[in-house]
Write an enzyme that holds these catalytic residues in place. Structure first.
Site, PDB file in Angstrom:
ATOM      1  CD  GLU A  18       2.345 -20.901  32.982  1.00 14.07           C
ATOM      2  OE1 GLU A  18       1.598 -20.854  32.369  1.00 14.07           O
ATOM      3  OE2 GLU A  18       3.272 -20.289  32.502  1.00 14.07           O
ATOM      4  CG  HIS A  51      -1.416 -18.943  29.922  1.00 14.41           C
ATOM      5  ND1 HIS A  51      -1.452 -18.245  28.141  1.00 14.41           N
ATOM      6  CD2 HIS A  51       0.222 -19.460  29.492  1.00 14.41           C
ATOM      7  CE1 HIS A  51      -0.217 -19.076  27.788  1.00 14.41           C
ATOM      8  NE2 HIS A  51       0.964 -19.543  28.389  1.00 14.41           N
ATOM      9  CG  HIS A  88      -6.754 -16.296  26.781  1.00  9.89           C
ATOM     10  ND1 HIS A  88      -5.622 -16.966  26.166  1.00  9.89           N
ATOM     11  CD2 HIS A  88      -8.025 -15.485  26.234  1.00  9.89           C
ATOM     12  CE1 HIS A  88      -6.329 -16.915  24.896  1.00  9.89           C
ATOM     13  NE2 HIS A  88      -7.053 -15.782  25.029  1.00  9.89           N
TER      14      HIS A  88
HETATM   15 ZN   LIG Z   1       2.149 -20.134  27.848  1.00 11.40          ZN
END
Ligand SMILES: [Zn+2]
Length: 699
Positions: A486, A489, A492
């Site tokens: 996570e 992410h 990102h």
């Molecule tokens: Zn994911």
């Protein structure tokens, strides 16, 4: 759509007062929403106002007498809807991580209104004509590569929403979209209700047989949270029930816990999801037909890296046979342990994790209870930050006094190597009954440069069992991987460096979005990280070298099981959405038939059975796209090899290229192009099979 305006007016009569934070300026203090002042009763008025404002903005764009240009149409669209994004992001943060009856009720009301609102915009005739003109003449304009991509994405978005259809089809499609929104909300609320209403109370030492201290402490805390002080409780959160299944030597209680876990949404009665699934599957098939696709899977995958259901099936089938063979071999080995113990029973689904623990101890000389004290939540968070620092130069500073939605939420300011502010990171780590299960990343604001240098507000939500008073929260190695996942992410979104919101951060294709997250898990599994951050919670000693070695060697252990439970969910998802027509759809029968077709081992349950498969039915984003994890894994296995080939897992040149082409790039280019820019070519599934220890096995 007149009825929408009526409903908006009805909404607007509720608390539009000046004390409503949604009508105030939040731009101070990083633009964090004032969670301390936001009350459920503020949402109705905020949504009504935001819908109306956005509608007026888009109407002005569509009615512009000037010929369409990128600036007066696409950029104008990108600049519209700020108020809606604001209320939507806050509402979804709360409805996911800290809900209550008032929010659940508003969620049921808002879901179809949101769908109606977007239908109206995305199907607007005049707006589509402008975008269509720009798209057709796109070579005539001097667009940057990013602008061209944004234009193409808008054109695709409108087309896929039905903007090019005849009026009757548009009307039917709009009705389908609205109904699907309500069904998705009902689905997720049913799962939550089943999770909230169940607890397995452990009464006395006999019920606690086999449970290590950390699990007893977490079970005490869970009982306390559920109003059962002094008792022990197992909940249906993965981080509660999975370790229970692994450690409890009480076969009868394991059976009880597993049966409750896999029956979520399938218990008959008010919270049963089967009728909802039947309706959703039929509506999705109809949606695809209206848009000219043979099945929903064809429609969904047309806008994915994979492009076709056949390409997805090709990958999943290739991995299925070796995964199944590996799982069956492990099953036989575990049955032998049952026999040797004098157990006179066939291994069942509620036995798998328990005997896998024993088999792992025998094969890899490793058991969870020895490993767990080395994985403290706070140190693993530090490890994730440290890795981001080594790769991308980011630093994280804890902030106090930032308004949050629950007292357990922590906030950090993120700065880059030049000490410039890059955004805020919110970590919400503990399971509680007001939170949906699972782990996810979301944003309260996306990075963009169109309206100035807007920095993102990024959230990670997890469901770790909180330790009792004063003790450190301990994670399993898998929990720690989830945290890194996570956080990948989150990076990102935090590292994102694009101009347009539409393609910012994680606003990318679903089978690309899991690359930055899964890739990040690799760094957790590096000795140089574990030596520093896996330190014993009592002694502070780093993890002993030989335990570290055994832990890493054990990574391929039980991968047959992990791959089979995942693939079964991915294949059933693909099968469900590959029907051209889904009239009188019976999910129970379909699930059984689908699993029989692939030869699902009886001792393994799908990772997510359809009746609680939130990825696929609580919304639309992963419908017929659950394969995305494996699609991305093909790339992450290959991408990490770039660092290994460079001889340093923090190699500066490789990290810079990874930042520019993956983490910072959002959806600014086609994903295959981005990957090729990083790696020089596209990958094959070989690295994935090797990593899972399945390359030698055949079905
Ligand atoms: Zn994911």
């Amino acid at each position: 759509m007149a009825d929408m305006n009526q409903q908006n007016q009805a909404l607007a009569t509720v608390d539009g007062g000046s004390d409503n934070p949604f009508f105030q300026d939040w731009s101070g203090r990083f633009g964090v929403p004032p969670f301390d002042r936001i009350k459920p009763e503020h949402f109705r008025a905020a949504f009504a106002h935001a819908f109306a404002e956005h509608e007026a903005e888009v109407a002005a764009i569509a009615a512009d007498p000037a010929a369409p240009t990128f600036a007066n149409t696409i950029e104008a669209l990108e600049l519209s809807g700020d108020a809606l994004a604001r209320v939507d992001d806050v509402f979804h943060a709360l409805s996911g991580a800290h809900t209550n009856d008032a929010i659940l009720e508003i969620e049921r009301e808002i879901a179809p209104l949101t769908a109606q609102h977007w239908n109206k915009i995305l199907m607007d005739e005049a707006l589509f004509r402008r975008v269509e003109t720009l798209y057709r003449e796109r070579d005539r304009f001097a667009l940057t590569a990013e602008q061209r991509r944004v234009l193409e994405r808008y054109h695709l978005k409108l087309t896929r929403a039905g903007a090019a259809l005849d009026p009757a089809s548009k009307q039917r499609l709009a009705a389908i979209t609205e109904r699907l929104a309500s069904l998705g909300t009902a689905f997720s609320q049913n799962v939550l209700a089943d999770e909230q209403s169940y607890v397995l109370v452990l009464d006395g030492e006999a019920d606690l047989a086999g449970l290590p201290d950390f699990l007893r402490a977490a079970a005490r805390e869970a009982a306390e949270e559920r109003g059962l002080p002094g008792k022990h409780a197992i909940t249906l959160a993965r981080s509660s029930v999975e370790p229970f299944l692994q450690f409890s030597s009480r076969r009868d209680l394991r059976e009880k816990a597993l049966r409750a876990w896999i029956a979520r949404g399938d218990g008959g009665g008010e919270t049963d999801n089967k009728a909802l699934i039947a309706e959703m599957v039929a509506l999705r098939a109809e949606r695809a037909r209206l848009l000219g696709y043979p099945t929903f899977a064809h429609y969904r995958l047309d806008d994915a890296m994979a492009k076709t259901p056949e390409a997805v099936r090709g990958l999943l089938d290739r991995v299925w046979a070796p995964a199944r063979a590996g799982a069956l071999a492990d099953r036989d080995a575990m049955q032998a342990i049952v026999q040797a113990e004098g157990g006179n029973f066939e291994l069942a689904a509620w036995d798998w994790r328990y005997y896998a623990g024993l088999l792992r101890k025998a094969r890899c000389d490793l058991d969870e209870a020895t490993v767990k004290p080395y994985f403290q939540l706070d140190r693993i968070i530090e490890a994730a930050f440290h890795t981001a620092n080594r790769l991308f130069g980011l630093s994280f500073e804890r902030l106090d006094g930032i308004p949050v939605w629950h007292q357990d939420v922590r906030v950090w300011e993120v700065r880059d190597a030049a000490r410039r502010h890059r955004g805020l990171f919110f970590g919400d780590y503990f399971a509680r009954s007001s939170k949906h299960s699972g782990a996810w990343m979301t944003t309260l604001r996306d990075q963009q440069k169109l309206e100035g240098d807007i920095r993102p507000l990024v959230v990670n939500v997890m469901n770790f069992s909180k330790a009792g008073e004063g003790g450190p929260t301990l994670l399993s190695f898998d929990d720690a991987k989830t945290l890194f996942h996570e956080f990948g992410h989150a990076l990102h979104a935090l590292v994102s460096d694009v101009t347009y919101p539409l393609i910012s951060g994680t606003n990318v294709l679903t089978d690309w979005v899991e690359l930055p997250s899964q890739l990040y898990e690799h760094w957790l599994q590096r000795p140089e990280i574990l030596r520093e951050f896996a330190v014993h919670c009592d002694t502070g000693e780093p993890i002993p070298e030989n335990l570290l070695r055994r832990l890493l060697d054990a990574r391929t252990f039980n991968q047959g099981f992990a791959t089979v439970e995942y693939l079964a969910s991915a294949l059933v998802d693909l099968d469900v959405h590959s029907q051209p027509d889904a009239e009188n759809f019976d999910i129970t029968h379909f699930e059984q038939a689908s699993l029989a077709r692939i030869g699902m081992p009886a001792e393994i349950v799908m990772r997510h059975r359809p009746t609680h498969f939130a990825h696929v039915f609580a919304g639309n984003s992963y419908a017929s796209a659950y394969y995305s994890y494996m699609w991305s894994e093909v790339m992450d296995a290959d991408a990490f090899a770039a660092f290994e080939e460079a001889g340093d897992v923090f190699d500066a040149r490789t990290a810079a290229s990874l930042r520019d082409n993956v983490y910072a790039a959002g959806g600014s280019r086609d994903p295959a192009e981005l990957y090729t820019a990083f790696r020089g070519r596209l990958p094959t599934p070989d690295a994935l099979l090797r990593r899972r220890g399945l390359s030698e096995l055949t079905g």
